[in-house]
Enzyme design. Sequence first.
Site, PDB file in Angstrom:
ATOM      1  N   ARG A  55     -26.338  21.534  14.774  1.00  0.00           N
ATOM      2  CA  ARG A  55     -27.661  21.085  14.319  1.00  0.00           C
ATOM      3  C   ARG A  55     -27.903  21.505  12.878  1.00  0.00           C
ATOM      4  NH1 ARG A  55     -31.573  23.983  14.954  1.00  0.00           N
ATOM      5  NH2 ARG A  55     -31.074  24.775  17.024  1.00  0.00           N
ATOM      6  N   TYR A 108     -41.057  -0.678   5.608  1.00  0.00           N
ATOM      7  CA  TYR A 108     -40.462  -0.872   6.928  1.00  0.00           C
ATOM      8  C   TYR A 108     -41.529  -0.617   8.014  1.00  0.00           C
ATOM      9  CZ  TYR A 108     -37.173  -0.149  10.731  1.00  0.00           C
ATOM     10  OH  TYR A 108     -36.499  -0.227  11.917  1.00  0.00           O
ATOM     11  N   ASP A 180     -37.313   4.602  -1.048  1.00  0.00           N
ATOM     12  CA  ASP A 180     -36.427   4.159   0.031  1.00  0.00           C
ATOM     13  C   ASP A 180     -35.500   3.105  -0.567  1.00  0.00           C
ATOM     14  OD1 ASP A 180     -35.261   2.782   2.173  1.00  0.00           O
ATOM     15  OD2 ASP A 180     -36.999   3.086   3.483  1.00  0.00           O
ATOM     16  N   LYS A 205     -27.945   0.620   7.987  1.00  0.00           N
ATOM     17  CA  LYS A 205     -27.876  -0.749   7.491  1.00  0.00           C
ATOM     18  C   LYS A 205     -26.586  -0.960   6.691  1.00  0.00           C
ATOM     19  CE  LYS A 205     -31.900  -0.951   9.425  1.00  0.00           C
ATOM     20  NZ  LYS A 205     -33.117  -0.649   8.704  1.00  0.00           N
TER      21      LYS A 205
HETATM   22  C1  LIG Z   1     -34.219   0.190   8.950  1.00  0.00           C
HETATM   23  C2  LIG Z   1     -35.006   0.787   7.860  1.00  0.00           C
HETATM   24  C3  LIG Z   1     -35.582   2.060   7.988  1.00  0.00           C
HETATM   25  C4  LIG Z   1     -35.445   2.870   9.243  1.00  0.00           C
HETATM   26  O1  LIG Z   1     -34.109   3.219   9.467  1.00  0.00           O
HETATM   27  P1  LIG Z   1     -33.518   3.483  10.947  1.00  0.00           P
HETATM   28  O2  LIG Z   1     -32.124   3.895  10.653  1.00  0.00           O
HETATM   29  O3  LIG Z   1     -33.644   2.217  11.726  1.00  0.00           O
HETATM   30  O4  LIG Z   1     -34.356   4.573  11.529  1.00  0.00           O
HETATM   31  C5  LIG Z   1     -36.292   2.572   6.910  1.00  0.00           C
HETATM   32  N1  LIG Z   1     -36.447   1.859   5.780  1.00  0.00           N
HETATM   33  C6  LIG Z   1     -35.913   0.630   5.628  1.00  0.00           C
HETATM   34  C7  LIG Z   1     -36.140  -0.093   4.351  1.00  0.00           C
HETATM   35  C8  LIG Z   1     -35.180   0.048   6.656  1.00  0.00           C
HETATM   36  O5  LIG Z   1     -34.676  -1.183   6.511  1.00  0.00           O
END
Ligand SMILES: *Cc1c(COP(=O)(O)O)cnc(C)c1O
Length: 396
Positions: A55, A108, A180, A205
Amino acid sequence: MKPEDRSVVRRSAPPASKTTPLVTPLFPSVVYCAEDADALDDVYEGRASGYSYAREGHPNASLLADKISWMEGVEGGIITASGMAALSAVFLALLDKGDHIVAGNQLYGRCLRLLTKDLPRLGFDASLVDAADVSAVEAALRPETKLLLVEVVANPTLRLADIKGLAKLARQRGLIFVVDNTFTTPRSFRPFDLGADVVVHSVTKLLAGHSDVTLGYVAAKDEARNTALYDAVTTWGLNASPFDCWLAERGLNTFDLRFQRAQENAKALADHLRGLPGVLRVLYPGEDDHPDRALARDLLQGNYSHMVSFELDADRAGVNAFVRAAGNIAFAPTLGDVGTTISHPASSSHRALSAEERAALGISEGFIRVSVGVEEIDLLKRELTAAVAAASAAKA
Ligand SMILES: *Cc1c(COP(=O)(O)O)cnc(C)c1O
C-alpha cells in the site's frame, strides 16, 4: 539449505542467473522482508531505498510512475488505483476544511459529482465555471478559494481551457492550479511547462491504452505537495495493484506509436465526417470551425489528440440505427482504447443532466463522441459512412 530445514511452505530465493529478464518483472508481493530491524528503520527513514508494504509502494508502481513523470517533465509522481483516486488524493492531501474549489463546468462526470455532492459533505465547497473564460473563473474566486481544477480539453465538446490565462490568475491569487491531462496526454500537452502545480491522469485511458486496467497518476511540481499526495494515497488506501501497473507499463511501450496513429486517424475522420450528409457539425480542436481553435492551436501546437465529436441530424431512433450500423466499432462509454469506440453522451456520461442542461453544453440527442483508435483509416471511414447513412435513413 539442509534438506531437513526445507519446507514447501518456505519460499526459496530465485535461482542464480547471470542473465536478466528483458521484460519488467511483476512483483505481486504485499510485504518486503528486511534483514533486521535496523534495516527496516533505514527504509522507513529514507536512508536506504526499498519497500515495506505494497500500500505504501511497490516496484511496479514506481516503474510506471517514473515513466509518466518523465513524459510530464516532473519528479516524484504517484500511481493510484484510478483517475478518480488521483483526483481524490488531490483534495484529501491539499485542502483543509472550509477551503473553496473553483473547477471547470465540463469536467469528467464523476469528478463533477465529487465536487458538488461529496466534497461539500466534508466541508469543501466548489463553484463550477467555463474554463475557457478567465474572467468567469476570476469572478468565482472567494477569499477562501484554494484550488483551481480544469481539464485541458473537455469531454465531449472538446472545448479548451485557457491554461495560460488560468495559470497567471492562479499565480497572482496563490491558488493551487490542478490540470487533468487525460485527454491530451503529455505528448499533446505538458501542463507543468505552462504553470500547472499539479497534474492528474486517468491512466485507464490512452496511457494504458488497452481497456484492461483502471489506474491514475498524480504529481506536484513542489516536493512538499508530492509528499502530502503520497501520504494521502497511502493513508486513504488509494494505491494501485502491481498487476495493473505491470500491464500499464507494458502498454506504454507502444504509447507513442498508438498516439501518433490515433491522432492522424482522428484528423482524417474529422475531415471525412464533415463531408457526410446527415452530419450537422464536427468538433475537432484546431480545425477552422472549432469554437476554441485559437486556444487549441496555441496550446496543443498541432497535436489535437484522438477524440472527435460530431452531431447527427437524428433523434434516438436515428442514434440507435447509427450505433447498430457501426456494429464493428464498439459502442462503449470509455475512451483511449487501442481500438475505436463510440459513445452517446446523452445516454451515458451526461445522462444525469436534464435535456436543458445538456443543450446549454451543446450536447443534443444526436451528439456522438468517437475515441479514435489505430485501425486502418479506410475501414473507419467505411464504417462511419455506413452508420451515418443508417441514421439518415431512420429519419426519412
Ligand atoms: C476517465 C476520466 C477520469 C476518471 O478516471 P478513472 O480511471 O475512470 O477513475 C478523470 N478525468 C478524465 C478526464 C477522464 O476521462
